[in-house]
Every structure is written in structure tokens, then in C-alpha cells.
Design a protein around this motif. Structure first.
Motif, PDB file in Angstrom:
ATOM      1  N   THR A 236       0.828  -1.205   0.000  1.00 53.33           N
ATOM      2  CA  THR A 236       0.000   0.000   0.000  1.00 53.33           C
ATOM      3  C   THR A 236       0.861   1.253   0.000  1.00 53.33           C
ATOM      4  OG1 THR A 236      -1.792   1.151   1.144  1.00 53.33           O
ATOM      5  CG2 THR A 236      -0.156   0.065   2.516  1.00 53.33           C
ATOM      6  N   HIS A 237       0.370   2.301  -0.642  1.00 53.07           N
ATOM      7  CA  HIS A 237       1.107   3.564  -0.722  1.00 53.07           C
ATOM      8  C   HIS A 237       0.918   4.404   0.540  1.00 53.07           C
ATOM      9  CE1 HIS A 237       2.413   3.102  -4.853  1.00 53.07           C
ATOM     10  NE2 HIS A 237       1.198   2.700  -5.178  1.00 53.07           N
ATOM     11  N   GLU A 238       0.034   3.996   1.411  1.00 50.26           N
ATOM     12  CA  GLU A 238      -0.210   4.727   2.647  1.00 50.26           C
ATOM     13  C   GLU A 238       0.650   4.142   3.755  1.00 50.26           C
ATOM     14  OE1 GLU A 238      -4.087   4.586   4.985  1.00 50.26           O
ATOM     15  OE2 GLU A 238      -4.194   6.577   4.090  1.00 50.26           O
ATOM     16  N   GLY A 239       1.412   4.989   4.446  1.00 46.85           N
ATOM     17  CA  GLY A 239       2.270   4.518   5.522  1.00 46.85           C
ATOM     18  C   GLY A 239       1.459   4.111   6.740  1.00 46.85           C
ATOM     19  N   ILE A 240       1.845   3.004   7.368  1.00 50.26           N
ATOM     20  CA  ILE A 240       1.149   2.496   8.548  1.00 50.26           C
ATOM     21  C   ILE A 240       2.187   2.205   9.626  1.00 50.26           C
ATOM     22  CG2 ILE A 240      -0.367   0.722   9.488  1.00 50.26           C
ATOM     23  CD1 ILE A 240      -1.404   0.266   6.661  1.00 50.26           C
ATOM     24  N   VAL A 241       1.971   2.765  10.810  1.00 53.32           N
ATOM     25  CA  VAL A 241       2.853   2.544  11.961  1.00 53.32           C
ATOM     26  C   VAL A 241       1.997   2.083  13.122  1.00 53.32           C
ATOM     27  CG1 VAL A 241       4.522   3.557  13.549  1.00 53.32           C
ATOM     28  CG2 VAL A 241       4.438   4.351  11.183  1.00 53.32           C
ATOM     29  N   ALA A 242       2.391   0.979  13.754  1.00 52.34           N
ATOM     30  CA  ALA A 242       1.662   0.453  14.909  1.00 52.34           C
ATOM     31  C   ALA A 242       2.601   0.371  16.108  1.00 52.34           C
ATOM     32  CB  ALA A 242       1.081  -0.926  14.606  1.00 52.34           C
ATOM     33  N   VAL A 243       2.075   0.696  17.294  1.00 54.44           N
ATOM     34  CA  VAL A 243       2.856   0.617  18.521  1.00 54.44           C
ATOM     35  C   VAL A 243       2.058  -0.158  19.563  1.00 54.44           C
ATOM     36  CG1 VAL A 243       4.027   2.793  18.073  1.00 54.44           C
ATOM     37  CG2 VAL A 243       1.932   2.813  19.417  1.00 54.44           C
ATOM     38  N   ASP A 244       2.774  -0.727  20.536  1.00 58.70           N
ATOM     39  CA  ASP A 244       2.086  -1.416  21.628  1.00 58.70           C
ATOM     40  C   ASP A 244       1.759  -0.424  22.731  1.00 58.70           C
ATOM     41  OD1 ASP A 244       4.455  -0.927  22.946  1.00 58.70           O
ATOM     42  OD2 ASP A 244       5.171  -2.998  22.861  1.00 58.70           O
ATOM     43  N   ASP A 315      -8.205  -3.594  23.607  1.00 56.44           N
ATOM     44  CA  ASP A 315      -8.404  -4.994  23.971  1.00 56.44           C
ATOM     45  C   ASP A 315      -9.450  -4.990  25.073  1.00 56.44           C
ATOM     46  OD1 ASP A 315      -8.336  -7.628  24.550  1.00 56.44           O
ATOM     47  OD2 ASP A 315      -6.292  -7.677  25.359  1.00 56.44           O
ATOM     48  N   ARG A 316     -10.686  -5.332  24.689  1.00 52.00           N
ATOM     49  CA  ARG A 316     -11.850  -5.119  25.538  1.00 52.00           C
ATOM     50  C   ARG A 316     -11.979  -3.617  25.817  1.00 52.00           C
ATOM     51  NH1 ARG A 316      -9.482  -9.928  27.116  1.00 52.00           N
ATOM     52  NH2 ARG A 316     -10.837 -11.742  26.880  1.00 52.00           N
ATOM     53  N   GLU A 317     -11.735  -3.161  27.033  1.00 50.01           N
ATOM     54  CA  GLU A 317     -11.877  -1.733  27.303  1.00 50.01           C
ATOM     55  C   GLU A 317     -10.544  -1.078  27.652  1.00 50.01           C
ATOM     56  OE1 GLU A 317     -14.804  -1.178  30.299  1.00 50.01           O
ATOM     57  OE2 GLU A 317     -16.455  -1.986  29.093  1.00 50.01           O
ATOM     58  N   THR A 318      -9.461  -1.804  27.444  1.00 48.34           N
ATOM     59  CA  THR A 318      -8.124  -1.291  27.761  1.00 48.34           C
ATOM     60  C   THR A 318      -7.382  -0.966  26.474  1.00 48.34           C
ATOM     61  OG1 THR A 318      -8.070  -2.688  29.735  1.00 48.34           O
ATOM     62  CG2 THR A 318      -5.978  -1.775  28.973  1.00 48.34           C
ATOM     63  N   ILE A 319      -6.664   0.156  26.482  1.00 46.46           N
ATOM     64  CA  ILE A 319      -5.873   0.539  25.310  1.00 46.46           C
ATOM     65  C   ILE A 319      -4.655  -0.374  25.231  1.00 46.46           C
ATOM     66  CG2 ILE A 319      -4.509   2.357  24.227  1.00 46.46           C
ATOM     67  CD1 ILE A 319      -6.331   4.404  25.510  1.00 46.46           C
ATOM     68  N   ALA A 320      -4.594  -1.181  24.150  1.00 47.13           N
ATOM     69  CA  ALA A 320      -3.503  -2.138  23.983  1.00 47.13           C
ATOM     70  C   ALA A 320      -2.453  -1.646  23.008  1.00 47.13           C
ATOM     71  CB  ALA A 320      -4.063  -3.480  23.496  1.00 47.13           C
ATOM     72  N   GLY A 321      -2.668  -0.507  22.396  1.00 45.99           N
ATOM     73  CA  GLY A 321      -1.711   0.029  21.430  1.00 45.99           C
ATOM     74  C   GLY A 321      -2.360   1.132  20.617  1.00 45.99           C
ATOM     75  N   ALA A 322      -1.700   1.524  19.555  1.00 45.38           N
ATOM     76  CA  ALA A 322      -2.221   2.586  18.691  1.00 45.38           C
ATOM     77  C   ALA A 322      -1.687   2.376  17.278  1.00 45.38           C
ATOM     78  CB  ALA A 322      -1.822   3.967  19.213  1.00 45.38           C
ATOM     79  N   VAL A 323      -2.450   2.883  16.317  1.00 47.20           N
ATOM     80  CA  VAL A 323      -2.077   2.781  14.901  1.00 47.20           C
ATOM     81  C   VAL A 323      -2.147   4.168  14.286  1.00 47.20           C
ATOM     82  CG1 VAL A 323      -2.683   1.825  12.648  1.00 47.20           C
ATOM     83  CG2 VAL A 323      -2.893   0.414  14.688  1.00 47.20           C
ATOM     84  N   SER A 324      -1.154   4.473  13.472  1.00 49.62           N
ATOM     85  CA  SER A 324      -1.131   5.751  12.765  1.00 49.62           C
ATOM     86  C   SER A 324      -0.974   5.479  11.274  1.00 49.62           C
ATOM     87  CB  SER A 324       0.028   6.619  13.261  1.00 49.62           C
ATOM     88  OG  SER A 324       0.120   7.816  12.507  1.00 49.62           O
ATOM     89  N   THR A 325      -1.814   6.122  10.472  1.00 50.02           N
ATOM     90  CA  THR A 325      -1.662   6.033   9.029  1.00 50.02           C
ATOM     91  C   THR A 325      -1.149   7.370   8.511  1.00 50.02           C
ATOM     92  OG1 THR A 325      -3.956   6.703   8.624  1.00 50.02           O
ATOM     93  CG2 THR A 325      -3.516   4.353   8.844  1.00 50.02           C
ATOM     94  N   ILE A 326      -0.219   7.293   7.585  1.00 51.96           N
ATOM     95  CA  ILE A 326       0.442   8.489   7.055  1.00 51.96           C
ATOM     96  C   ILE A 326       0.339   8.448   5.535  1.00 51.96           C
ATOM     97  CG2 ILE A 326       2.583   9.816   7.002  1.00 51.96           C
ATOM     98  CD1 ILE A 326       3.506   8.101   9.430  1.00 51.96           C
ATOM     99  N   ARG A 327      -0.162   9.502   4.952  1.00 47.83           N
ATOM    100  CA  ARG A 327      -0.177   9.561   3.494  1.00 47.83           C
ATOM    101  C   ARG A 327       0.284  10.942   3.042  1.00 47.83           C
ATOM    102  NH1 ARG A 327      -5.707   9.998   4.769  1.00 47.83           N
ATOM    103  NH2 ARG A 327      -6.768  11.777   3.847  1.00 47.83           N
ATOM    104  N   ARG A 328       1.028  10.927   1.975  1.00 48.60           N
ATOM    105  CA  ARG A 328       1.504  12.193   1.430  1.00 48.60           C
ATOM    106  C   ARG A 328       0.310  12.999   0.943  1.00 48.60           C
ATOM    107  NH1 ARG A 328       7.132  11.634   0.194  1.00 48.60           N
ATOM    108  NH2 ARG A 328       7.793   9.451   0.186  1.00 48.60           N
TER     109      ARG A 328
END
Length: 551
Positions: A236-244, A315-328
Motif C-alpha cells: 500500500t502507498h499509505e504509511g502504517i505505523v503500529a505501537v504497543d 483490547d476489551r476496554e483497555t488501550i492495547a496500542g495505537a495505529v497511525s496512518t500516514i499519506r503524502r
């Protein structure tokens, strides 16, 4: 392979009749349990049997020793018919102890007692009396006698003088021993079989739980889906970054590496590191801490204007991480720059057309009022102004990109009622290329745009003016843009070039100065805020003529 249902979920099937994960798990766990049971049985049964035989042998020997110490037994050997007395002595003992036989024989091995009275007077069978009769030993043996295979206790029989006069043999049949071993170990085997059955039931439950956890998918389907999704993420041409949940990078696709790192092959040093070390401008930590969501937020990453989306992963009601999408903002960086220039040209043409239309109406009005001379003078005046501005730019600004930019901004300013002037001492005969030209044009365009917007807000009673000065007399190409606007508040000076900072109310603002400063610095130059002469903002851009290789 899995099939997609109408609601978008994967539906599992089993091509080629292959065993399902559930069947494999149940079968393998069951085989493991049965294998452990067989190995345990192979070790346990001989151990129980040997232990039982040893105990029964000791028991037979103990009974034989007890019988051999009965005084009446030795006295009976002095009678004419020893068997009549001895048989009556040992039969009650045999029945009481549960022994299969108690045989008393003389020193020649002739029986004086036997469970079967018909065999009294016959020779003892087994050939295992020598140690008792000849050496006086007490021992156990395993031999086949008249009643079959048995375990025997052998004890020599002595008279009062201590001489060996016979032998006492107490035996338990092997068949009865095996039956006793089975009776004694039956509860253990029942318990082991019950454990196996419980283990198989547990295997069924575990397999069902895992299949449910895996959305009823097979390992092959999961592997295929993983490869498929990895291919989608990387292509994909869209950048994707995931963190825990700790803010460590767990995934960054090729497009994100191109945008953030400038090299899609750099990945080994990315995973497991804090995202703020890799993308200092990121705000993913706010998403992790507060659960914020950001949509199409404009920012600058590595010289690229990008739109960023951020969202938490729960994860249920707890934040288990985050995702960021980046596009020019556009697919390629040079397209973004060309689009900016096209926009500037379009604004210039629109302003010029609007201004030309207004002047035509003025001329039409003068002609309708029969003010012919005034119309002619007006035409000459406007022509002279345009000619003077265009002639000055043609003579003093050699770079066509800068020339076009200034012409467009001049027309735009005229349309908005802003007077734009260029210092008569301006001169730009040196042409810039590559990064330097891009940085200079981008910075100059942003500064002129900001200056026009600043003086546009000035009341009509005050002068609305933007002044430009260009020079390349020294080692640098210098542009100075000054306006008569309200200027920069002192508390905003330190934040002026920060990404996202703006005093304007429009969305997606606050990138122009940040992008300009980044591009100018990459080209080896500087962009500075200085004190102006007209009371507004005064910015100076310097780009070195030499020192940075153009690309």
C-alpha cells in the motif's frame, strides 16, 4: 481455504479432505496420553509383579521356616509312618496361610505331606532341594512342580542334634500370583484409564477453545491470511505505523519507512524502539495515554507534507496500542511542489482576470460618459505600471520560477487591494537548481502568502503594503519580505516555526513556515525573523550559492 461470507467474515472449509486443526489436536494429544500410558504400564506392571513375587517369596520362606521349627515335625521322622503325623500337622497351616502347598520331604526328597494325598510317598519335583538338603540354606526358588509353576520357600528340617533330616517346601502358584497382582493393581489401571479419558475430553475442550479463538480458521488459512495481509500492508502507498501499549514500534510498512526514514529497507533498527525516537513529531503517546483520535492532521515529516490519522487499539476496554496512518498530501513529493506552483499560477491568473475585468468596466464607464481622454490616460497608466513591473522582473530576476511567483503574487495582491512593491536595488541574476530552488521558491511563496494575508486584515485607513527585496551580491541568495501588518507577538516568536503552530482559524494550517524552515535548512540556508521598518513582520531567507549538492 477460508471463504468470505456476505457479512465480511472468513468461513472455514477443508479442501482435499485434510484433517482439521481440531481433529489434529485431539488426535495428537490423545496419542500422547496413550503413549505415556503405554510407557508407564510397561514400567509399572513388571515393577508391581516383581514386587509382589518378592513379597510372596518372603512370605513362603517365612511359613516354611515356621513349619520347620515345629518340634513335632522332627519327632514324626522317628515313627514308622511319618506321613500320617506330618500331613495332619501341615494341612491346617496350609489352609490358614493360604499357601498352595506345604510339602515336607525326607533327605532323599520323598514326600511326607502334599495337598493331594495320592502323591505322598512320591519324589518331590522341581530339582531345587539341593541347597537346603546339602548346604543347609534357606532360600526362595521358582520352579515347576506337580501343581505347576510356583514360587517356593525352601528351609532345611533338622533334628534335635542339628542334623538335616529333610526339607520343608511352601509354595504359591504363579497363576494365583498373577491374579493377585491384577487384583491389587486394578484400581491403579482404572485410575490411569480415567485420567486418559479426562485428558482426551480436555483435548477436545482445548481444541474447541483454540478454534473459537482463531475464528474457526485452520493453520494453513492463518498462514495464508498473514502472508496476504503482509503483502497488502507492504504494497500500500499509505504509511502504517503500529505501537504497543508501551509506545514501542511493532509494525512499520515500507511506505511508512519511505516517508519517515527515507529508505524502505531500513527496518531492523525500528522494531522494539520507542516511536518518539523514530518519529519525534508523532503524537501517538497522547493516543496511548488519553485515547484521543486524530483525523487528517496535516504535518511535515522528513520534508514531506503528510496527512496523519491516529487511533487507539482496544483490547476489551483497555488501550492495547495505537495505529497511525500516514499519506503524502500528493502521491509524490515533486507533485506536491508542482501543485503548489500551479496553485500560485492559477491564483495569479484568477487575480489578473478579475483585475482586468474591473479595469474594462472602468474604461467602459468612461467611454459611456464620453470621457474619451480620461479612458486613454487610464489605459496608458495601467500599461505603464504593468510594463514597469514586468520589465523590472525581466531585467533583474533571472530565475523564471521566481519571476513567475512574484508576477502571480503581484496580481493577487492587486486584486485584494494590497500594494506590493519590490526594492529598486533588488537583483537576482544567479539561478538556483534542485533542492536550493525548491527551498527558495517554497519559502518565498509562503512568506508572500502570509504577508498578503497579514496586511489584508489591516483597516483601510492604514497602508496595506508588502515589500520584497532580493539580492545575490555575496555568497548567498537573499530574499527579504516585509509587511505593514500587525507583526508577530513576542510570546509567539519561539513557536513560530514549530509544526502545527498558527494563529489562523482555518483547519490544516501551521505547516507553511515549518516546511519552509526545514527545506531551507536542508539546502544549507536559514530563515530568520527580523525587526522591520514598517511595523509588521520581516522575514529573511538566505540560501548559499555553493556547498550543497543539488539533486
Amino acid at each position: 481455504m477460508a471463504q468470505h461470507t456476505n457479512d465480511g467474515f472468513l468461513q472455514s472449509n477443508n479442501p482435499g479432505g485434510r484433517l482439521s486443526l481440531r481433529a489434529k489436536m485431539i488426535g495428537l494429544i490423545s496419542l500422547l496420553l496413550i503413549g505415556v500410558f503405554v510407557i508407564f504400564a510397561m514400567f509399572l506392571y513388571p515393577f508391581i509383579s516383581d514386587t509382589m513375587e518378592e513379597q510372596i517369596g518372603k512370605r513362603a520362606l517365612s511359613v516354611a521356616q515356621s513349619v520347620a521349627h515345629i518340634p513335632e515335625l522332627a519327632d514324626a521322622f522317628e515313627r514308622d509312618e511319618p506321613a500320617a503325623v506330618i500331613q495332619d500337622i501341615v494341612d491346617p497351616i496350609r489352609e490358614e496361610t493360604g499357601a498352595e502347598f506345604i510339602v515336607v520331604g525326607n533327605e532323599d526328597g520323598i514326600r511326607y505331606s502334599h495337598p493331594n494325598p495320592d502323591r505322598i510317598g512320591e519324589e518331590m519335583i522341581g530339582g531345587d532341594n539341593d541347597r537346603a538338603l546339602n548346604e543347609g540354606e534357606s532360600y526362595t526358588s521358582r520352579s515347576i512342580g506337580s501343581l505347576g509353576l510356583s514360587i517356593r520357600g525352601k528351609v532345611p528340617l533338622r533334628n534335635e542334634a542339628g542334623d538335616i533330616i529333610g526339607v520343608v517346601s511352601v509354595g504359591f502358584l504363579d497363576s494365583e500370583i498373577r491374579e493377585t497382582v491384577w487384583d491389587q493393581s486394578k484400581p491403579l489401571w482404572v485410575a490411569l484409564i480415567s485420567i486418559i479419558l479426562l485428558g482426551i475430553a480436555g483435548a477436545i475442550a482445548i481444541a474447541h477453545y483454540l478454534k473459537k479463538l482463531l475464528s474457526d480458521m485452520e493453520p494453513e488459512e492463518i498462514s495464508h491470511l498473514l502472508l496476504q495481509k503482509e503483502a497488502i500492508l507492504q504494497s500500500t502507498h499509505e504509511g502504517i505505523v503500529a505501537v504497543d501499549q508501551s509506545g514501542l514500534v511493532t509494525m512499520m510498512n515500507a511506505a511508512a519507512r519511505r516517508i519517515v526514514l527515507g529508505d524502505e529497507k531500513q527496518a531492523d533498527h525500528v522494531y522494539g524502539r520507542p516511536v518518539q525516537e523514530i518519529i519525534p513529531e508523532t503524537r501517538l503517546h497522547r493516543v496511548l495515554h488519553h485515547g484521543e483520535r486524530h483525523h487528517d492532521e496535516e504535518m511535515v515529516l522528513s520534508g514531506n507534507i503528510v496527512l496523519v490519522n491516529r487511533m487507539p487499539v482496544y483490547d476489551r476496554e483497555t488501550i492495547a496500542g495505537a495505529v497511525s496512518t500516514i499519506r503524502r498530501k500528493t502521491e509524490l513529493e515533486h507533485v506536491t511542489k508542482e501543485l503548489l506552483q500551479v496553485k500560485q499560477y492559477a491564483n495569479a491568473q484568477r487575480a489578473q482576470a478579475h483585475e482586468f475585468s474591473n479595469k474594462l468596466y472602468i474604461i467602459l464607464g468612461l467611454l459611456q460618459l464620453n470621457q474619451t481622454q480620461e479612458a486613454i490616460d487610464f489605459i496608458k497608466q495601467e500599461k505603464n505600471i504593468q510594463n514597469e513591473w514586468s520589465a523590472f522582473l525581466t531585467q533583474h530576476v533571472a530565475d523564471p520560477m521566481v519571476h513567475g511567483l512574484l508576477q502571480g503574487k503581484y496580481n493577487q495582491a492587486n486584486e485584494l487591494g494590497v500594494r506590493m512593491e519590490i526594492d529598486p536595488g533588488s537583483q537576482l541574476t544567479h539561478r538556483l537548481y534542485g533542492k536550493k530552488r525548491t527551498a527558495f521558491v517554497t519559502a518565498l511563496g509562503n512568506l508572500l502568502e502570509n504577508a498578503i494575508e497579514a496586511v489584508e486584515a489591516v483597516p483601510e485607513a492604514r497602508e496595506r503594503m508588502v515589500s520584497v527585496f532580493l539580492t545575490d551580491m555575496g555568497d548567498d541568495v537573499v530574499a527579504e519580505v516585509e509587511d505593514t501588518g500587525a507583526g508577530i507577538a513576542e510570546e509567539d516568536i519561539d513557536k513560530l516555526f514549530q509544526q502545527g503552530f498558527t494563529r489562523k482559524q482555518n483547519v490544516h494550517r501551521g505547516t507553511g513556515l515549518a516546511l519552509s524552515k526545514q527545506l531551507v535548512q536542508e539546502a544549507g540556508g536559514e530563515i530568520l525573523l527580523e525587526e522591520g521598518e514598517y511595523g509588521g513582520a520581516c522575514f529573511v531567507v538566505t540560501i548559499p550559492k555553493e556547498g550543497i549538492q543539488d539533486e
